[in-house]
Motif scaffolding. Structure first.
Motif, short mmCIF file in Angstrom:
data_model
loop_
_atom_site.label_atom_id
_atom_site.label_comp_id
_atom_site.label_asym_id
_atom_site.label_seq_id
_atom_site.Cartn_x
_atom_site.Cartn_y
_atom_site.Cartn_z
N UNK A 121 81.11 69.50 29.57
CA UNK A 121 81.30 68.20 30.21
C UNK A 121 80.04 67.35 30.25
N UNK A 122 79.03 67.75 29.51
CA UNK A 122 77.76 67.03 29.50
C UNK A 122 77.49 66.46 28.11
N UNK A 123 76.73 65.37 28.09
CA UNK A 123 76.35 64.72 26.83
C UNK A 123 74.83 64.75 26.72
N UNK A 124 74.33 65.12 25.55
CA UNK A 124 72.90 65.13 25.30
C UNK A 124 72.50 63.75 24.81
N UNK A 125 71.55 63.13 25.52
CA UNK A 125 71.11 61.78 25.18
C UNK A 125 69.60 61.74 25.00
N UNK A 126 69.16 60.82 24.18
CA UNK A 126 67.73 60.58 23.98
C UNK A 126 67.40 59.22 24.60
N UNK A 127 66.38 59.18 25.44
CA UNK A 127 65.92 57.92 26.01
C UNK A 127 64.40 57.94 26.08
N UNK A 135 75.94 64.77 32.88
CA UNK A 135 77.40 64.65 32.91
C UNK A 135 77.82 63.24 32.51
N UNK A 136 79.03 63.13 32.02
CA UNK A 136 79.58 61.82 31.68
C UNK A 136 79.70 60.97 32.94
N UNK A 137 79.59 59.64 32.75
CA UNK A 137 79.78 58.71 33.85
C UNK A 137 81.25 58.68 34.24
N UNK A 138 81.51 58.21 35.44
CA UNK A 138 82.90 58.06 35.90
C UNK A 138 83.62 57.04 35.02
N UNK A 139 84.91 57.27 34.80
CA UNK A 139 85.71 56.36 33.99
C UNK A 139 86.47 57.10 32.91
N UNK A 140 87.06 56.32 32.00
CA UNK A 140 87.84 56.88 30.90
C UNK A 140 86.93 57.21 29.73
N UNK A 141 87.20 58.34 29.08
CA UNK A 141 86.44 58.79 27.93
C UNK A 141 87.40 59.29 26.86
N UNK A 142 86.91 59.34 25.63
CA UNK A 142 87.75 59.73 24.51
C UNK A 142 87.14 60.89 23.74
N UNK A 143 87.99 61.85 23.39
CA UNK A 143 87.61 62.92 22.47
C UNK A 143 88.36 62.66 21.18
N UNK A 144 87.62 62.67 20.08
CA UNK A 144 88.21 62.47 18.76
C UNK A 144 87.92 63.70 17.92
N UNK A 145 88.93 64.23 17.26
CA UNK A 145 88.76 65.35 16.33
C UNK A 145 89.11 64.83 14.93
#
Length: 163
Positions: A121-127, A135-145
């Protein structure tokens, strides 16, 4: 006196023990690659529709050959299939190194391949502070395969919500 084991040639001199579908393989070889790619169906789903931030997400991807003959799909890289969360490959914004080459995803007639895993449930980000996992922010998210073919990628999408 015990008999010695027979060789493969003695057991199957005429080839009747072979399980390969030669006729199906010959028919499949006549199908254009673009048609073979369109003959695959893909589905993706999660175990729930709503999660709390950081909850693990169970994901299932099913890729199916809709043809009554065995097929092989050539992919544009060694990656045969993949998944993304909000456009981030495997939930990571880190650049991926492509080792080059191509791969082949093979199916028997009407075969289904199922892949299941639990994503944290976590996303690796570079800043500006470096690489971090959050963790992902609140709201709608999409998984694409997707199947990693060149232009016309067989793909499926599903959405879930973080509350």
């Amino acid at each position: 006196m015990p008999q010695s084991p027979r060789s493969r040639e003695d057991r199957d001199r005429l080839g009747f023990d072979e399980t390969r579908d030669y006729l199906g393989a010959a028919v499949a070889a006549l199908l254009p690659a673009s048609l073979v790619a369109r003959g695959l169906s893909i589905a993706v789903d999660t175990d729930r529709e709503v999660y709390a931030p950081g909850d693990p997400v169970s994901v299932r991807v099913v890729i199916r050959n809709r043809f009554p003959v065995p097929v092989a799909v050539t992919t544009s890289s060694r990656r045969l299939w993949g998944w993304e969360v909000d456009g981030a490959l495997e939930a990571s914004e880190e650049p991926r190194r492509d080792p080059g080459g191509s791969g082949t995803l093979s199916f028997r007639a009407r075969e289904r391949k199922t892949y299941e895993w639990t994503w944290d449930g976590r996303v690796t980000r570079r800043d500006d502070r470096g690489v971090r996992s959050s963790p992902l922010d609140r709201g709608d998210h999409e998984i694409r395969a997707f199947v990693a073919t060149g232009n016309e990628r067989p793909e499926a999408r599903t959405t879930f919500r973080i509350e």
